[in-house]
Write a protein that holds these residues in place. Sequence first.
Motif, PDB file in Angstrom:
ATOM      1  N   TYR B  32     -10.440   9.004  -6.809  1.00 43.63           N
ATOM      2  CA  TYR B  32      -9.700   7.965  -7.497  1.00 43.63           C
ATOM      3  C   TYR B  32      -9.631   6.768  -6.539  1.00 43.63           C
ATOM      4  O   TYR B  32      -9.383   6.940  -5.341  1.00 43.63           O
ATOM      5  N   LEU B  33      -9.790   5.559  -7.075  1.00 44.63           N
ATOM      6  CA  LEU B  33      -9.756   4.349  -6.268  1.00 44.63           C
ATOM      7  C   LEU B  33      -8.647   3.434  -6.785  1.00 44.63           C
ATOM      8  O   LEU B  33      -8.485   3.283  -8.001  1.00 44.63           O
ATOM      9  N   PHE B  34      -7.923   2.824  -5.879  1.00 42.87           N
ATOM     10  CA  PHE B  34      -6.760   2.013  -6.235  1.00 42.87           C
ATOM     11  C   PHE B  34      -6.769   0.689  -5.481  1.00 42.87           C
ATOM     12  O   PHE B  34      -7.305   0.581  -4.379  1.00 42.87           O
ATOM     13  N   TRP B  35      -6.091  -0.283  -6.088  1.00 40.28           N
ATOM     14  CA  TRP B  35      -5.685  -1.493  -5.393  1.00 40.28           C
ATOM     15  C   TRP B  35      -4.187  -1.675  -5.575  1.00 40.28           C
ATOM     16  O   TRP B  35      -3.665  -1.520  -6.684  1.00 40.28           O
ATOM     17  N   TYR B  36      -3.527  -1.995  -4.452  1.00 36.46           N
ATOM     18  CA  TYR B  36      -2.103  -2.305  -4.441  1.00 36.46           C
ATOM     19  C   TYR B  36      -1.919  -3.678  -3.817  1.00 36.46           C
ATOM     20  O   TYR B  36      -2.720  -4.109  -2.992  1.00 36.46           O
ATOM     21  N   VAL B  37      -0.810  -4.334  -4.172  1.00 35.37           N
ATOM     22  CA  VAL B  37      -0.475  -5.632  -3.593  1.00 35.37           C
ATOM     23  C   VAL B  37       0.935  -5.559  -3.009  1.00 35.37           C
ATOM     24  O   VAL B  37       1.815  -4.884  -3.560  1.00 35.37           O
ATOM     25  N   GLN B  45       2.988  -2.770  -4.915  1.00 39.94           N
ATOM     26  CA  GLN B  45       2.892  -2.750  -6.371  1.00 39.94           C
ATOM     27  C   GLN B  45       1.487  -2.328  -6.776  1.00 39.94           C
ATOM     28  O   GLN B  45       0.509  -2.847  -6.244  1.00 39.94           O
ATOM     29  N   PHE B  46       1.386  -1.402  -7.714  1.00 42.22           N
ATOM     30  CA  PHE B  46       0.117  -0.936  -8.229  1.00 42.22           C
ATOM     31  C   PHE B  46      -0.540  -2.042  -9.055  1.00 42.22           C
ATOM     32  O   PHE B  46       0.099  -2.654  -9.921  1.00 42.22           O
ATOM     33  N   LEU B  47      -1.820  -2.307  -8.782  1.00 42.38           N
ATOM     34  CA  LEU B  47      -2.575  -3.315  -9.526  1.00 42.38           C
ATOM     35  C   LEU B  47      -3.514  -2.684 -10.542  1.00 42.38           C
ATOM     36  O   LEU B  47      -3.534  -3.077 -11.705  1.00 42.38           O
ATOM     37  N   LEU B  48      -4.338  -1.746 -10.074  1.00 45.48           N
ATOM     38  CA  LEU B  48      -5.326  -1.135 -10.953  1.00 45.48           C
ATOM     39  C   LEU B  48      -5.921   0.091 -10.274  1.00 45.48           C
ATOM     40  O   LEU B  48      -5.732   0.292  -9.071  1.00 45.48           O
ATOM     41  N   LYS B  49      -6.642   0.883 -11.102  1.00 41.78           N
ATOM     42  CA  LYS B  49      -7.310   2.049 -10.531  1.00 41.78           C
ATOM     43  C   LYS B  49      -8.577   2.348 -11.300  1.00 41.78           C
ATOM     44  O   LYS B  49      -8.741   1.935 -12.467  1.00 41.78           O
ATOM     45  N   PHE B  90      -4.033  -3.947  -0.504  1.00 39.67           N
ATOM     46  CA  PHE B  90      -4.486  -2.682   0.052  1.00 39.67           C
ATOM     47  C   PHE B  90      -5.388  -1.956  -0.939  1.00 39.67           C
ATOM     48  O   PHE B  90      -5.031  -1.782  -2.100  1.00 39.67           O
ATOM     49  N   CYS B  91      -6.539  -1.531  -0.437  1.00 40.56           N
ATOM     50  CA  CYS B  91      -7.410  -0.625  -1.171  1.00 40.56           C
ATOM     51  C   CYS B  91      -7.045   0.804  -0.765  1.00 40.56           C
ATOM     52  O   CYS B  91      -6.661   1.047   0.395  1.00 40.56           O
TER      53      CYS B  91
END
Lengths: 113, 114
Positions: B32-37, B45-49, B90-91
């Motif tokens: 699973y891959l995520f981006w947070y800000v 804060q969660f941006l997308l996955k 953050f990735c």
Amino acid sequence: SAVISQKPSRDICQRGTSLTIQCQVDSQVTMMFWYRQQPGQSLTLIATANQGSEATYESGFVIDKFPISRPNLTFSTLTVSNMSPEDSSIYLCSVDDSYGTQYFGPGTRLLVL
Amino acid sequence: AQSVAQPEDQVNVAEGNPLTVKCTYSVSGNPYLFWYVQYPNRGLQFLLKYITGDNLVKGSYGFEAEFNKSQTSFHLKKPSALVSDSALYFCAVRDRWRDDKIIFGKGTRLHILP
């Protein structure tokens, strides 16, 4: 997503003292996670807290320094014990949703003098 | 060992221009891959996955990310930057079939110049 609150939001403490950080979630969750974010650094997992059992600590973190409580499915505390300036960090709690996404609280900003 | 690399400590973009924040990862299998800000004095804060399916995933605040399996990359993009996008990004990667822990990149500070 779950709503997560933390107390205190920030604190300034003297070395040698201890601080307990509270994390409250608005829904029941199996696991809660505690992270540390040192100044200018990324997040590092301290431990995973399950209700009814002892927390599982990551390498480099020990229970005597970071005792954790998990009395029910919506609440956890992290204590930073015998603090030194190196413990100055942001401490964050987080929880998973059903789809593998982790959501974070607002963090507790700790400065140790 | 699992790892996430964000090669840029800082990215500067003029307001209105497209932005890209780079991320590559090293994880076996299908993570699973995520981006947070993280905005100043705020939590993450969660941006997308990305889990599976369409390689282009859309998230909050007009952000999107492109998954490229051959290059093991998951770059964050936005067609037109806003000054309010200035923050720390953050990735992260999560191997749900191994230890299920989230590994974060070191973060990239995005400056949007007015």
